[in-house]
Design a protein around this motif. Sequence first.
Motif, short mmCIF file in Angstrom:
data_model
loop_
_atom_site.label_atom_id
_atom_site.label_comp_id
_atom_site.label_asym_id
_atom_site.label_seq_id
_atom_site.Cartn_x
_atom_site.Cartn_y
_atom_site.Cartn_z
N ASN A 1 31.47 45.71 36.01
CA ASN A 1 32.60 44.86 36.37
C ASN A 1 32.23 43.84 37.43
O ASN A 1 32.59 42.66 37.32
CB ASN A 1 33.75 45.74 36.88
N ILE A 2 31.47 44.27 38.46
CA ILE A 2 31.13 43.33 39.52
C ILE A 2 30.16 42.27 39.01
O ILE A 2 30.22 41.10 39.41
CB ILE A 2 30.54 44.08 40.74
N THR A 3 29.27 42.65 38.10
CA THR A 3 28.31 41.69 37.55
C THR A 3 29.03 40.60 36.77
O THR A 3 28.76 39.41 36.94
CB THR A 3 27.30 42.41 36.64
N THR A 4 29.96 41.00 35.92
CA THR A 4 30.68 40.01 35.12
C THR A 4 31.59 39.16 36.00
O THR A 4 31.68 37.94 35.82
CB THR A 4 31.51 40.72 34.04
N LEU A 5 32.27 39.80 36.96
CA LEU A 5 33.17 39.06 37.85
C LEU A 5 32.42 37.99 38.63
O LEU A 5 32.83 36.82 38.68
CB LEU A 5 33.85 40.05 38.81
N PHE A 6 31.30 38.36 39.24
CA PHE A 6 30.54 37.39 40.04
C PHE A 6 29.78 36.41 39.15
O PHE A 6 29.67 35.23 39.49
CB PHE A 6 29.56 38.14 40.94
N GLY A 7 29.26 36.90 38.03
CA GLY A 7 28.53 36.00 37.15
C GLY A 7 29.40 34.88 36.62
O GLY A 7 29.02 33.70 36.65
N VAL B 1 39.67 34.24 37.06
CA VAL B 1 38.74 35.30 36.66
C VAL B 1 39.08 36.61 37.36
O VAL B 1 39.10 37.68 36.74
CB VAL B 1 37.29 34.87 36.96
N SER B 2 39.38 36.54 38.67
CA SER B 2 39.74 37.75 39.42
C SER B 2 41.03 38.35 38.90
O SER B 2 41.16 39.58 38.79
CB SER B 2 39.88 37.43 40.91
N ALA B 3 42.00 37.50 38.57
CA ALA B 3 43.27 38.00 38.05
C ALA B 3 43.08 38.70 36.71
O ALA B 3 43.79 39.66 36.38
CB ALA B 3 44.27 36.85 37.91
N CYS B 4 42.12 38.23 35.91
CA CYS B 4 41.82 38.92 34.64
C CYS B 4 41.31 40.33 34.90
O CYS B 4 41.63 41.27 34.16
CB CYS B 4 40.80 38.11 33.85
N PHE B 5 40.53 40.51 35.96
CA PHE B 5 40.07 41.85 36.32
C PHE B 5 41.19 42.66 36.96
O PHE B 5 41.13 43.89 36.96
CB PHE B 5 38.87 41.76 37.25
N ALA B 6 42.19 42.00 37.50
CA ALA B 6 43.35 42.72 38.05
C ALA B 6 44.20 43.35 36.95
O ALA B 6 45.09 44.15 37.24
CB ALA B 6 44.20 41.78 38.90
N THR B 7 43.95 42.99 35.69
CA THR B 7 44.65 43.64 34.57
C THR B 7 44.01 44.97 34.21
O THR B 7 44.48 45.64 33.28
CB THR B 7 44.65 42.73 33.33
N GLY C 1 39.96 43.17 41.90
CA GLY C 1 40.34 41.89 41.31
C GLY C 1 41.53 41.26 42.00
O GLY C 1 41.53 40.07 42.32
N LEU C 2 42.56 42.07 42.27
CA LEU C 2 43.77 41.55 42.92
C LEU C 2 43.48 41.13 44.36
O LEU C 2 43.94 40.07 44.82
CB LEU C 2 44.87 42.60 42.88
N GLY C 3 42.70 41.95 45.07
CA GLY C 3 42.37 41.61 46.46
C GLY C 3 41.58 40.32 46.55
O GLY C 3 41.83 39.49 47.42
N MET C 4 40.64 40.12 45.63
CA MET C 4 39.86 38.88 45.63
C MET C 4 40.73 37.69 45.30
O MET C 4 40.62 36.62 45.92
CB MET C 4 38.70 38.99 44.65
N ALA C 5 41.62 37.84 44.32
CA ALA C 5 42.50 36.73 43.94
C ALA C 5 43.40 36.33 45.11
O ALA C 5 43.54 35.14 45.43
CB ALA C 5 43.34 37.12 42.73
#
Length: 775
Positions: A231-237, A686-692, A702-706
Amino acid sequence: MFYHLGRMVTRFHWWIIGMWLVAAVVALPFAPQASQVLRPGGFVSPDAESQHATDLLAQKLHLDLTIVQIIFTGQRYTVDDPQFLQQTQQALAQLRKWPEVAQIVTYADNPRQISLDHKAAYVNVMLKSDPDSAPKLLPALEQRLQKVPDLKTYVGGGPVFYEDIQSVSERDLRRAEMLAFPFAIVALLFVFRSVVAAILPTIVGGCAVVVALALIFGLGHLTPLSIFVLNITTLFGLGLGVDYSLFMVSRFREELGHGRSKEEAVALTVATAGRAVAFSGLTVTIGLIGLTFMRINMLRSVGMGGILVVVLAVLAALTLLPAILTVIGLRINALPIRLPRLRKAGTHEQGNGQVELHHGFWYRLSQIVMQYPVRVFLPVLLLLIGFGLPFLGVRFSAPDASILPPDVPSRQEYNVLAARFNESETIPILLALQTRGPVMTAENIRNLYYYVKRIEADPRVERVDSIVSADPRFTLDEYELLYSNPQLIADPYLSALMRTSVSGNTAMIQVISKYGMVDARSQALVQTIRNTDPGHGMSVLVGGGTAGNIDYVNSLYTDFPLALLVVALTTYVVLFILFRSVVLPLKAILMNTLSIMASYGALVVIFQDGFLHQILGFTPLGFVEASCPILLFCSLFGLSMDYEVFLLSRVQEAFWQTGDNRRAVALGLERSGGIITSAAVIVIVVSACFATADMILVKALGLGMALAVILDATLVRGLLVPATMRLLGNLNWWMPFVGVQRHPPALAEYMGAPEQKKPESPSSPVSNLPIGGEQ
């Protein structure tokens, strides 16, 4: 250096594109397999006392920790009915014959495995396999677990929990990728208003992710890596790859707009935006390096994976993207999209030949802020501090099945266990006690008896299970007599207890608290036992769920201050070199800390207290997973610094041009405000997508980063930074022994005159505006 790098890329652009193409093609078969080498655990510190206690009991008593729990619930029968026992035995018949099963402990063997309402009971199935390979046996186990007509079964325990973490992580990642790519492309279309320009950043981000995942697949064969690396790789990438490309493409279009050739535009893009990308990537990497200081493998491996993808995102932005831009040239604006556009800064020629200057939104905003810096600074500062205040009431805990969605087996079993059973019975405090000489000597039986009595006297203790407290009717003399000839013990319960809890000089004691595992009173009980000397040459190690929880949190926040110090100092040095200022790096670090603290407050309000939990689709935890703030800090510190670097780089350029701090701040914000906002929107998307995500740990990240990026891109960059820089004045650019830096570096001679037309006035606020950048 960066200018010459840009020149070299334009000279060997086809070679560079070819090498990246080969890397991507080679990586493609391995990237989807990355999850196969990743592990779902990694939340335990090998140095923790609770882990030492577990290791000792496993070594001396062969304590089996690979346990699958099966709960049987009935509507027609209670546990006391013979039909209930008959059907459970029928369900377990094939499992008993399975060679992978070491032992099965039913509620008939241990009546404490019966629910409070006597309508459910659980069975512990001990597997011979180690915890890492046990999840692979689950399909065969479930196949052998026969269905019975009148009982419903729930399967849980450690192996099921880890298997569910693996499957939910992969499911969350697929969903996030499916959402993030299209939303990112739509956002880029709004920014660039060109299909070609919009697609380039996603190509660069996608290449970085694919190659990084393939490298993680290889690295996973060499060292244990957590499943959360995916997850972190895709989020940051995706986030950083698209961000960096956005800044590069914008600057390239800007240089083309100044009449430069595509080769010169690429070289200057790498020299300016590329320089900022390199230093930005360095600050993000420094933040992630902080995670590698942690003893918890989950955080350490996430840091390693994050560093890998950030380095690749920077390399792709500095090599692959400029090479593609060299090929595309003016076609970067091909396939334009007609969308409504806000008025941007520019000039309008009047009838008398004079030029009237129109400033954009960001310039006007900065002028208002800098006209009233104190009135802006104090309310925004207090507002951000107020957002962070709920963090003072944070309660930390280790992750359990409650972080998973309710549709997976381990969460369903966890819910039944929590609702219908005594939690303290299922998760006791385990003591690994060692004596001088064998435990079964009369002297050690006596010492053990008095030690257990001291524990039982604590008002927080419900019961103690041990060989000297098995029957409350027995006196010390009777225990001594009983264990003087242990081979003659006829009672099956006592015989089994002695066999499973004593070996040589080691004894296991189970302490049942009156309160839940994460209850502060249970945690205080663990600390009391740890701080109490058992005496008579005995030593004790405390393990179990509550002790493991304490050790997990203590391990994280013992390591975190060192990581924080290293990250802050290293970032300061990097920014000091970049901006040639003593004050700006310190200001940047403090600004970033404010937005991060605000996101910390949101963690408590949302995930601990449950605000908006129905909209976000999760069950409130009542605590904050202890690794979340550390993950957020190390991720956000670099990511927020990303925008600070790009903003201050443009302010620095303007200061070198004008020598006026107030004008430089206004020009820098005008030239970068729109594009930074666009970049922030993409990271937020992108972060909000991970918040799902269904897993609360990923959802919180994801939510904290967004939320942090929203605050950072609006309140911090738009209001707090210009107000602070106005108050500091020329002190922003001060260096010891040098004073205020008013002169640009050698790069100015490359930037001073475009190749094809006369240079614009260096004081013109529109000379460096990005095409399509003012949003």
